[in-house]
Design an enzyme around this catalytic site. Sequence first.
Site, PDB file in Angstrom:
ATOM      1  N   LYS A 176     118.879  73.503  73.855  1.00  0.00           N
ATOM      2  CA  LYS A 176     118.173  72.234  73.701  1.00  0.00           C
ATOM      3  C   LYS A 176     118.179  71.796  72.243  1.00  0.00           C
ATOM      4  CE  LYS A 176     115.779  68.698  74.900  1.00  0.00           C
ATOM      5  NZ  LYS A 176     116.580  67.592  75.428  1.00  0.00           N
ATOM      6  N   TRP A 197     100.647  68.377  71.490  1.00  0.00           N
ATOM      7  CA  TRP A 197     102.001  67.941  71.081  1.00  0.00           C
ATOM      8  C   TRP A 197     101.731  66.844  70.059  1.00  0.00           C
ATOM      9  CZ3 TRP A 197     107.207  68.665  71.662  1.00  0.00           C
ATOM     10  CH2 TRP A 197     108.043  67.584  71.428  1.00  0.00           C
ATOM     11  N   HIS A 256     147.223  52.826  74.609  1.00  0.00           N
ATOM     12  CA  HIS A 256     147.779  53.588  73.483  1.00  0.00           C
ATOM     13  C   HIS A 256     147.838  55.082  73.784  1.00  0.00           C
ATOM     14  CE1 HIS A 256     147.867  49.911  71.173  1.00  0.00           C
ATOM     15  NE2 HIS A 256     146.659  49.659  71.671  1.00  0.00           N
ATOM     16  N   ARG A 292     105.167  72.212  79.248  1.00  0.00           N
ATOM     17  CA  ARG A 292     105.219  70.818  78.808  1.00  0.00           C
ATOM     18  C   ARG A 292     105.577  70.694  77.331  1.00  0.00           C
ATOM     19  NH1 ARG A 292     101.313  67.687  82.103  1.00  0.00           N
ATOM     20  NH2 ARG A 292     100.718  66.545  80.267  1.00  0.00           N
ATOM     21  N   LYS A 315     126.938  62.785  79.497  1.00  0.00           N
ATOM     22  CA  LYS A 315     125.974  63.211  80.518  1.00  0.00           C
ATOM     23  C   LYS A 315     126.696  63.934  81.640  1.00  0.00           C
ATOM     24  CE  LYS A 315     122.847  63.314  79.109  1.00  0.00           C
ATOM     25  NZ  LYS A 315     122.598  62.868  77.781  1.00  0.00           N
ATOM     26  N   GLU A 329     128.464  67.468  80.315  1.00  0.00           N
ATOM     27  CA  GLU A 329     127.636  68.593  79.857  1.00  0.00           C
ATOM     28  C   GLU A 329     126.900  69.283  81.002  1.00  0.00           C
ATOM     29  OE1 GLU A 329     124.357  67.771  77.119  1.00  0.00           O
ATOM     30  OE2 GLU A 329     124.060  65.791  77.982  1.00  0.00           O
ATOM     31  N   CYS A 377     100.621  66.850  75.626  1.00  0.00           N
ATOM     32  CA  CYS A 377      99.465  67.726  75.457  1.00  0.00           C
ATOM     33  C   CYS A 377      98.943  68.169  76.821  1.00  0.00           C
ATOM     34  CB  CYS A 377      98.352  66.988  74.742  1.00  0.00           C
ATOM     35  SG  CYS A 377      98.872  66.163  73.252  1.00  0.00           S
ATOM     36  N   GLU A 424     128.029  57.874  76.163  1.00  0.00           N
ATOM     37  CA  GLU A 424     126.864  58.625  76.633  1.00  0.00           C
ATOM     38  C   GLU A 424     127.018  58.988  78.112  1.00  0.00           C
ATOM     39  OE1 GLU A 424     124.636  60.230  75.287  1.00  0.00           O
ATOM     40  OE2 GLU A 424     123.040  60.474  76.757  1.00  0.00           O
ATOM     41  N   ASN A 442      94.348  63.757  75.396  1.00  0.00           N
ATOM     42  CA  ASN A 442      95.774  63.498  75.604  1.00  0.00           C
ATOM     43  C   ASN A 442      95.973  61.996  75.507  1.00  0.00           C
ATOM     44  OD1 ASN A 442      96.101  66.142  76.194  1.00  0.00           O
ATOM     45  ND2 ASN A 442      96.745  65.850  78.316  1.00  0.00           N
ATOM     46  N   GLY A 443      97.049  61.576  74.869  1.00  0.00           N
ATOM     47  CA  GLY A 443      97.325  60.142  74.783  1.00  0.00           C
ATOM     48  C   GLY A 443      97.326  59.678  73.338  1.00  0.00           C
TER      49      GLY A 443
END
Length: 608
Positions: free
Chosen positions: A603, A75, A504, A27, A485, A488, A2, A481, A101-102
Site C-alpha cells: 500500500k 485518524w 506509430h 479502519r 487499475k 495491478e 476514527c 489510470e 469522529n468527523g
Amino acid sequence: MCGIVGYIGDEQAAPILLDGLSRLEYRGYDSAGMAVYDGQKINVVKSKGRLKILNELTHGGETLPGMLGIGHTRWATHGEPSDTNAHPHYNSDESIVVVHNGIIENYLKLKKKLEAHGYEFRSETDTEVIAQLLDFYYKGNPLQAITKIMHRMEGSYALGIIFKDHPDELYAVRKDSPLIVGHAKTGNIIASDVPAILRYTRDVYFIENEEIVRMTKDTMEFFNVDEEPIEKTSTRIEWDVNAAEKGGYEHFMLKEMYEQPKAITDTFSPRIKDGKIVIEELGMTDEEIRAIKKIMIVACGSAYHTGMTSKYIYEGLARIPVEVDLASEFRYRNPILEEGTLVIIISQSGETADSLAALREAKKRGARVLGIVNVVGSSIAREADNVMYTWAGPEIAVATTKAYSAQLIAQYLLAMKFAYVRGKLDDAGLASMLDDLRELPSQVEMLLNNKEKIQKFANRYLAAREVFFIGRGIDYAISMEGSLKLKEISYIHSEAYAAGELKHGTISLIEDGTLVTAVLTQPDLYKKMISNIVEVKTRGAFVLAVTNTGNTEVEKTADYVIYIPETNRYFTNSLAIIPLQLFGYYVSIGKGCDVDKPRNLAKSVTVE
Ligand code: M6R
C-alpha cells in the site's frame, strides 16, 4: 477513519473500550485514547501510535478503573498525530470529556469566539473546541448544552460525551458520521461501527442525523435537536465480524469505491465559502498566485495520473504551463526549477520514498513545494512548505480509488482558484464550475449503482491476455489510470496509449478480439477518437467506449458503450474513471485474485 466506543454498565469500562477499539483498527488510525470516570474524576490516557501502547499504558485497562468510559482511535485531520491531539478532549476544568469522529468546518470561528471569552486550548483539534463549547453552554443540563452546540457547529460529527456532574449517564450524538448504540448484557454501549459492538450485542439502534442518546446502565433514551423524546426500533445485525469490518462490502476496494462520493464532498465542501474557493492552507497571496510561472507536478502511480489530468486543467483554464514528472525520474534528472516554479507533490500515503526524495530535491533547489496528501502528519505533509489535505479517510485496498478521486478534486480546486485569481475565469464561469463540482458526488453514486452492467461485461474478459486503453487529452490521462487499475489487480497486461500514437507502433498488436477501451469525454476530440476506433476495429478489436451522455454517434462504431452524466469538460475524469475502476475490480474477483492485496504490491512504497 476514527473510531468511537463508549460503555456504561456493571463491568469495568476500560477493557471493553480497548476490545471495541481493537475491532476498529482495520479502519486505520494514528493515535488512541480513553477517558474513564472513577467515581471522583474523569481520567484520560491517550497516546500517539498503536492501540498496543494504550493497552500497555493502562495494563489492559486495569489502571483506569470505572464503569463509565469513552474510547477513540484517531485518524488525524486537524493537527498532526500526537499525544496532545489524540482524543478524548476535556474542557478546561476537566469536567466534560468528548470523543469525536468527523470534521467541524467552522471550528476556527468557534475557537476565536471562545478565546474571546477567555478559553484556552491545549491542542490543535476541532474536537477540543467541542468540549469547550459544551462548557460554554453547560448550565447543569447536558441535553440542553448538547442541542445548543448542535445549532452552532457546521460539519460532521459523531460524539461520545461524559459530564462529571452526571456520573450515571453517557451521551452520544451524530450528524453525517455514523454512530450506533446497543444494550449489552451488563450495560449499554456506543460505537461508530458495528464490529466494535458485535461481541456484546447484535441488537443495535442506528442513530440518525441530529439525534441524541442519553444512556444509563439500564436505560436508553433518544431525543431530537429540540430535546423532544423520540421512539426508535432496534435492528438485528446478522453479519459476521469480517463482513462488518468492510461495512457489509465484500472487499475494501468495493467499499472504498462506494466512499468516493463522500471523499469528493469532504475534499471540496470545506473549501467553498460564499461561492468562492478558499484554500487557506495554500498559504499564497493572490500576488504570489499571479507570479507563478510554471507548475511542476511530481508523484508516483495513480497520484501521477491525477497530475496528468490536472495538467490539462491548469493549462487550459489557468493558462499556467505544467510539467508532470514521475518522482523516481525527477529526483535523478537534474531538473530545472526556475524562479516562479511551484512544485506540487501528490501522495495518498505521504510516505512514498521517491515522492519524498523529490520533495527534498525540489526544496534543496529553492522551489516552493505544495503537498497534496491524504495522511495527516505524514512525512510529505510535514516537509512540504504547505499542505492541502485530501479528506478521503484511510484507504486500505492497495489499488487506490477514493484517494485518487479526492486528489483530482483538490487539483480542480487549485486550478479554478488560480484561473480566477489570474483573471482567466470570471464570476459566472466559476459559479457554473462550482455547480458542476457539487453534482459530482451524486453522479459518481449513480455510476456506481450501475455496477451490474460492468460486472457482466467484465466476466467476458476474464481470460483476456491484454487490454488497451486509448484516449486523447484528459481522456489519455483517464486511460492511464484505467489501465493501471486493471493490471495491478487482475494481472492482465494492459497499456494506455494516446490514441494518436496508435499508428506509430501499437496498432500492430491489435488482433481479432483484442479488447480496446476508448475514452471520449472531450467533444472537440470526438471525431478524431472515432477515427481511431475505426482503425482498431478494422484490425479485429472489440471496442468498449466510455463517453458523455448524448454522444450516441459512438454507438455506430463501438461495440459496447457506457455513458457518463454531463459535467464540465475538465471534471469528466471523476466520472469516467468509475466504470474503469469497476471493470478492473470485477475482472480481478472473477479471476479469483486477491483484489485488496495484489501480489508483489504494498500500500505504501517506502523504499526506492
Ligand atoms: O501513497 P502514494 O499516493 O504516494 O502512492 C503512489 C502509488 O504507489 C500508488 O498510487 C499506486 O500506484 C497504487 N497502487 C495505484 O492503485
